[in-house]
Write a protein that holds these residues in place. Structure first.
Motif, PDB file in Angstrom:
ATOM      1  N   ASP A  84     -37.378   6.075  -3.943  1.00 57.68           N
ATOM      2  CA  ASP A  84     -38.441   5.847  -4.925  1.00 57.68           C
ATOM      3  C   ASP A  84     -39.742   6.530  -4.507  1.00 57.68           C
ATOM      4  O   ASP A  84     -40.531   6.958  -5.365  1.00 57.68           O
ATOM      5  CB  ASP A  84     -38.694   4.346  -5.096  1.00 57.68           C
ATOM      6  CG  ASP A  84     -37.558   3.632  -5.821  1.00 57.68           C
ATOM      7  OD1 ASP A  84     -36.706   4.319  -6.419  1.00 57.68           O
ATOM      8  OD2 ASP A  84     -37.523   2.379  -5.769  1.00 57.68           O
ATOM      9  N   ALA A  85     -39.957   6.625  -3.183  1.00 53.17           N
ATOM     10  CA  ALA A  85     -41.180   7.254  -2.675  1.00 53.17           C
ATOM     11  C   ALA A  85     -41.067   8.770  -2.595  1.00 53.17           C
ATOM     12  O   ALA A  85     -42.035   9.441  -2.202  1.00 53.17           O
ATOM     13  CB  ALA A  85     -41.515   6.691  -1.299  1.00 53.17           C
ATOM     14  N   GLY A  86     -39.894   9.308  -2.939  1.00 54.74           N
ATOM     15  CA  GLY A  86     -39.751  10.755  -3.015  1.00 54.74           C
ATOM     16  C   GLY A  86     -39.073  11.427  -1.844  1.00 54.74           C
ATOM     17  O   GLY A  86     -38.983  12.661  -1.799  1.00 54.74           O
ATOM     18  N   TYR A  87     -38.580  10.667  -0.878  1.00 59.86           N
ATOM     19  CA  TYR A  87     -37.923  11.266   0.279  1.00 59.86           C
ATOM     20  C   TYR A  87     -36.463  11.588  -0.045  1.00 59.86           C
ATOM     21  O   TYR A  87     -35.762  10.808  -0.704  1.00 59.86           O
ATOM     22  CB  TYR A  87     -37.952  10.312   1.468  1.00 59.86           C
ATOM     23  CG  TYR A  87     -39.331   9.999   1.974  1.00 59.86           C
ATOM     24  CD1 TYR A  87     -39.976  10.817   2.898  1.00 59.86           C
ATOM     25  CD2 TYR A  87     -40.011   8.866   1.523  1.00 59.86           C
ATOM     26  CE1 TYR A  87     -41.248  10.524   3.355  1.00 59.86           C
ATOM     27  CE2 TYR A  87     -41.292   8.556   1.977  1.00 59.86           C
ATOM     28  CZ  TYR A  87     -41.904   9.398   2.883  1.00 59.86           C
ATOM     29  OH  TYR A  87     -43.172   9.098   3.333  1.00 59.86           O
ATOM     30  N   ALA A  88     -35.973  12.705   0.472  1.00 63.84           N
ATOM     31  CA  ALA A  88     -34.547  13.006   0.457  1.00 63.84           C
ATOM     32  C   ALA A  88     -33.932  12.476   1.750  1.00 63.84           C
ATOM     33  O   ALA A  88     -34.608  12.381   2.788  1.00 63.84           O
ATOM     34  CB  ALA A  88     -34.307  14.501   0.328  1.00 63.84           C
ATOM     35  N   LEU A  89     -32.639  12.138   1.697  1.00 64.89           N
ATOM     36  CA  LEU A  89     -31.952  11.496   2.810  1.00 64.89           C
ATOM     37  C   LEU A  89     -30.656  12.231   3.116  1.00 64.89           C
ATOM     38  O   LEU A  89     -29.946  12.672   2.202  1.00 64.89           O
ATOM     39  CB  LEU A  89     -31.622  10.037   2.463  1.00 64.89           C
ATOM     40  CG  LEU A  89     -32.727   9.201   1.806  1.00 64.89           C
ATOM     41  CD1 LEU A  89     -32.180   7.845   1.373  1.00 64.89           C
ATOM     42  CD2 LEU A  89     -33.902   9.033   2.758  1.00 64.89           C
ATOM     43  N   VAL A  90     -30.314  12.318   4.398  1.00 60.32           N
ATOM     44  CA  VAL A  90     -29.054  12.935   4.788  1.00 60.32           C
ATOM     45  C   VAL A  90     -28.560  12.284   6.072  1.00 60.32           C
ATOM     46  O   VAL A  90     -29.363  11.833   6.902  1.00 60.32           O
ATOM     47  CB  VAL A  90     -29.204  14.468   4.970  1.00 60.32           C
ATOM     48  CG1 VAL A  90     -30.126  14.809   6.141  1.00 60.32           C
ATOM     49  CG2 VAL A  90     -27.843  15.141   5.152  1.00 60.32           C
ATOM     50  N   GLY A  91     -27.246  12.234   6.235  1.00 61.92           N
ATOM     51  CA  GLY A  91     -26.667  11.708   7.471  1.00 61.92           C
ATOM     52  C   GLY A  91     -25.184  11.983   7.514  1.00 61.92           C
ATOM     53  O   GLY A  91     -24.546  12.193   6.475  1.00 61.92           O
ATOM     54  N   SER A  92     -24.620  11.964   8.716  1.00 68.09           N
ATOM     55  CA  SER A  92     -23.196  12.242   8.892  1.00 68.09           C
ATOM     56  C   SER A  92     -22.459  11.000   9.386  1.00 68.09           C
ATOM     57  O   SER A  92     -23.061  10.000   9.777  1.00 68.09           O
ATOM     58  CB  SER A  92     -22.994  13.384   9.895  1.00 68.09           C
ATOM     59  OG  SER A  92     -23.190  12.931  11.226  1.00 68.09           O
ATOM     60  N   SER A  93     -21.124  11.119   9.380  1.00 67.93           N
ATOM     61  CA  SER A  93     -20.265  10.028   9.860  1.00 67.93           C
ATOM     62  C   SER A  93     -20.063  10.073  11.365  1.00 67.93           C
ATOM     63  O   SER A  93     -19.704   9.062  11.960  1.00 67.93           O
ATOM     64  CB  SER A  93     -18.902  10.125   9.188  1.00 67.93           C
ATOM     65  OG  SER A  93     -18.225  11.319   9.590  1.00 67.93           O
ATOM     66  N   LEU A 114     -27.694  18.571   8.771  1.00 68.03           N
ATOM     67  CA  LEU A 114     -28.984  19.137   8.384  1.00 68.03           C
ATOM     68  C   LEU A 114     -28.817  20.569   7.880  1.00 68.03           C
ATOM     69  O   LEU A 114     -29.405  20.961   6.860  1.00 68.03           O
ATOM     70  CB  LEU A 114     -29.925  19.092   9.589  1.00 68.03           C
ATOM     71  CG  LEU A 114     -31.331  19.630   9.416  1.00 68.03           C
ATOM     72  CD1 LEU A 114     -32.050  18.919   8.281  1.00 68.03           C
ATOM     73  CD2 LEU A 114     -32.110  19.489  10.719  1.00 68.03           C
ATOM     74  N   THR A 115     -27.994  21.334   8.566  1.00 69.90           N
ATOM     75  CA  THR A 115     -27.719  22.703   8.125  1.00 69.90           C
ATOM     76  C   THR A 115     -27.039  22.709   6.757  1.00 69.90           C
ATOM     77  O   THR A 115     -27.380  23.520   5.880  1.00 69.90           O
ATOM     78  CB  THR A 115     -26.841  23.415   9.162  1.00 69.90           C
ATOM     79  OG1 THR A 115     -27.535  23.501  10.401  1.00 69.90           O
ATOM     80  CG2 THR A 115     -26.480  24.819   8.691  1.00 69.90           C
ATOM     81  N   ALA A 116     -26.075  21.789   6.558  1.00 71.11           N
ATOM     82  CA  ALA A 116     -25.377  21.707   5.269  1.00 71.11           C
ATOM     83  C   ALA A 116     -26.347  21.354   4.144  1.00 71.11           C
ATOM     84  O   ALA A 116     -26.249  21.895   3.024  1.00 71.11           O
ATOM     85  CB  ALA A 116     -24.261  20.670   5.353  1.00 71.11           C
ATOM     86  N   PHE A 117     -27.296  20.475   4.423  1.00 65.55           N
ATOM     87  CA  PHE A 117     -28.296  20.120   3.414  1.00 65.55           C
ATOM     88  C   PHE A 117     -29.109  21.357   3.021  1.00 65.55           C
ATOM     89  O   PHE A 117     -29.333  21.621   1.837  1.00 65.55           O
ATOM     90  CB  PHE A 117     -29.219  19.030   3.958  1.00 65.55           C
ATOM     91  CG  PHE A 117     -30.263  18.573   2.970  1.00 65.55           C
ATOM     92  CD1 PHE A 117     -30.045  17.443   2.192  1.00 65.55           C
ATOM     93  CD2 PHE A 117     -31.467  19.258   2.810  1.00 65.55           C
ATOM     94  CE1 PHE A 117     -30.994  17.019   1.267  1.00 65.55           C
ATOM     95  CE2 PHE A 117     -32.425  18.838   1.896  1.00 65.55           C
ATOM     96  CZ  PHE A 117     -32.178  17.713   1.114  1.00 65.55           C
ATOM     97  N   ARG A 118     -29.552  22.102   4.002  1.00 68.07           N
ATOM     98  CA  ARG A 118     -30.356  23.287   3.713  1.00 68.07           C
ATOM     99  C   ARG A 118     -29.574  24.278   2.843  1.00 68.07           C
ATOM    100  O   ARG A 118     -30.137  24.898   1.931  1.00 68.07           O
ATOM    101  CB  ARG A 118     -30.786  23.958   5.015  1.00 68.07           C
ATOM    102  CG  ARG A 118     -31.802  23.153   5.830  1.00 68.07           C
ATOM    103  CD  ARG A 118     -32.142  23.891   7.128  1.00 68.07           C
ATOM    104  NE  ARG A 118     -33.079  23.157   7.961  1.00 68.07           N
ATOM    105  CZ  ARG A 118     -34.401  23.200   7.841  1.00 68.07           C
ATOM    106  NH1 ARG A 118     -34.938  23.962   6.907  1.00 68.07           N
ATOM    107  NH2 ARG A 118     -35.179  22.504   8.647  1.00 68.07           N
TER     108      ARG A 118
END
Length: 450
Positions: A84-93, A114-118
């Motif tokens: 809601d505050a505008g942040y994107a989120l990423v994480g792995s298993s 992180l590389t995959a997100f980019r």
């Protein structure tokens, strides 16, 4: 009243510590958030969520001990607030083919996510790593190694002392409990055959503790083991015991043990041994009288031994004489290589810990700060504390306020007062979310370091 096999205490801890299993956006959230997922080269999966009104900042989330399932936020509520505050989120298993103690692959997989997100989502203007529990250790490693890939870090209830210290102080406590209450298991504490083997051992130790609690002698020895475990004396649903209420302190330490704490930490040892390839802890050569002498619980132990008519020196000599557990050197070397942090920091790191954490004692922050200080990077580290019981038991406001403090450090180049208890409390209160309990606090030294 029968003892619960898996108490609500441990179930709650497992939710925070182990899984953080937060699925993709659904319902109303799906209309404003794009969800992404993929698979990394080692078979680990990654997920990401980007709000339509992305502020350009990306949070790289490292989840805790447990099933190797991808997660990108510390809780469902925090996830929603951050999106809601505008942040994107990423994480792995982390690597799904390895141990749940996934330190062999976690840092590598987080950087790969992180590389995959980019590549698949977009280029962030800023990356802040966030880690919880075991993921707090991963996060501290990322803060050490992430120059050029992350800009800052926020640690939550992090296991920042590392795997070797964890296994050793837990061994000291388990060895004490077995010696006095369950001697048949004194030689069965390490080199576990399976997770089920660890669970059975935990059950026997817990039953022995329950029986011991019925006598003054037993309660004195439980307090001794609790001190070696760095066990908090503030239990759920209770008020903190007074400084000189030694019996009340032991009663609340016992409450943690009786409600299933051993049922979590003993089987987890198997996962660590599985990852490292052998026994990673030892007590041969440990001076247990020296451990008590340095313990913040020394006064409590001495008072309860005196009340029970027990000779503390005799018990400590017995523990020292019987301490003959040796570690597998290769396993220890592996754990030191994969499962430690604090050898330096490359980016600013704010660690937040509850003051009464039964699974990852707040004293771990003391050990970590000392390591960072010896590396010469104390200026990059700040630590803050929340006056509350239980592991990873943070409000959403506390998490977001911590994130804002890291952002302030990145914006200004200085911590200023942004990470003080008063400023974090003010920041959390202004969010109007679910409250906060930041407090000025200084943790005691960690027991059991070798």
């Amino acid at each position: 009243m029968p003892r619960p096999r898996l108490s609500t205490l441990v179930a709650a801890c497992a939710t925070a510590l182990a899984a953080t299993l937060i699925g993709p956006a659904t319902g109303a959230q799906a209309t404003t958030t794009d969800h992404y997922s993929g698979t990394l080269s080692d078979g680990a999966t990654w997920i990401a969520d980007k709000p339509a009104q992305w502020n350009g900042s990306l949070l790289l989330f490292s989840h805790g001990f447990g099933p190797t399932v991808a997660a990108d936020a510390p809780s469902t509520a925090a996830r929603q607030a951050l999106l809601d505050a505008g942040y994107a989120l990423v994480g792995s298993s982390y690597d799904p083919n390895g141990s749940m103690w996934a330190l062999d692959s976690a840092e590598r997989d987080q950087f790969a996510a992180l590389t995959a997100f980019r590549r698949q989502v977009g280029t962030p203007t800023r990356v802040i790593s966030v880690g919880q529990s075991m993921g707090g250790l991963v996060n501290a490693q990322i803060a050490r190694d992430g120059a050029g890939r992350v800009d800052g870090s926020l640690g939550l209830c992090g296991l920042v002392a590392g795997g070797v210290d964890l296994d050793n102080y837990q061994l000291d406590a388990e060895y004490t409990l077995a010696t006095f209450f369950d001697p048949a298991d004194a030689d069965n504490l390490v080199n576990l055959d399976s997770q089920a083997d660890g669970a059975a051992l935990a059950d026997r130790l817990t039953k022995a503790v329950e029986a011991a609690q019925q006598t003054l002698t037993g309660r004195a020895r439980i307090a001794l083991a609790a001190a070696f475990l760095n066990q908090t004396d503030w239990a759920p649903g209770q008020q903190p015991p007074a400084r000189d209420d030694f019996a009340g302190q032991e009663e609340q330490q016992y409450a943690w043990l009786a409600q299933g704490l051993l049922g979590f930490i003993v089987p987890a040892r198997w996962s660590v041994e599985q990852s490292a390839g052998g026994n990673t802890s030892w007590n041969k050569g440990v001076d247990y009288a020296g451990l008590v002498h340095k313990s913040s619980h020394a006064r409590q132990i001495k008072a309860l031994y005196r009340d029970a008519g027990l000779d503390l020196r005799t018990d400590l000599n017995r523990l020292t004489r019987g301490a003959d557990i040796s570690a597998d050197p290769a396993a220890v070397a592996h754990l030191k290589r994969t499962s430690t942090a604090g050898q330096g920091l490359a980016v600013p790191l704010l660690d937040i810990h509850t003051t009464a954490d039964q699974l990852v004692p707040v004293e771990q922050e003391s050990a970590f700060a000392g390591r960072v200080r010896r590396a010469g990077d104390s200026a990059l580290l700040r630590q803050a504390y929340v006056a509350r019981q239980s592991h990873c038991n943070f409000t959403t406001a506390e998490v977001v306020a911590g994130l804002h403090a890291v952002e302030h450090r990145l914006d200004t180049g200085h911590w200023d007062n942004s990470a003080t208890a008063a400023e974090l409390q003010r920041s959390a209160d202004e969010l109007g979310l679910d409250g906060a309990a930041f407090t000025d606090y200084r943790p005691n030294p960690l027991s059991g370091t070798r």
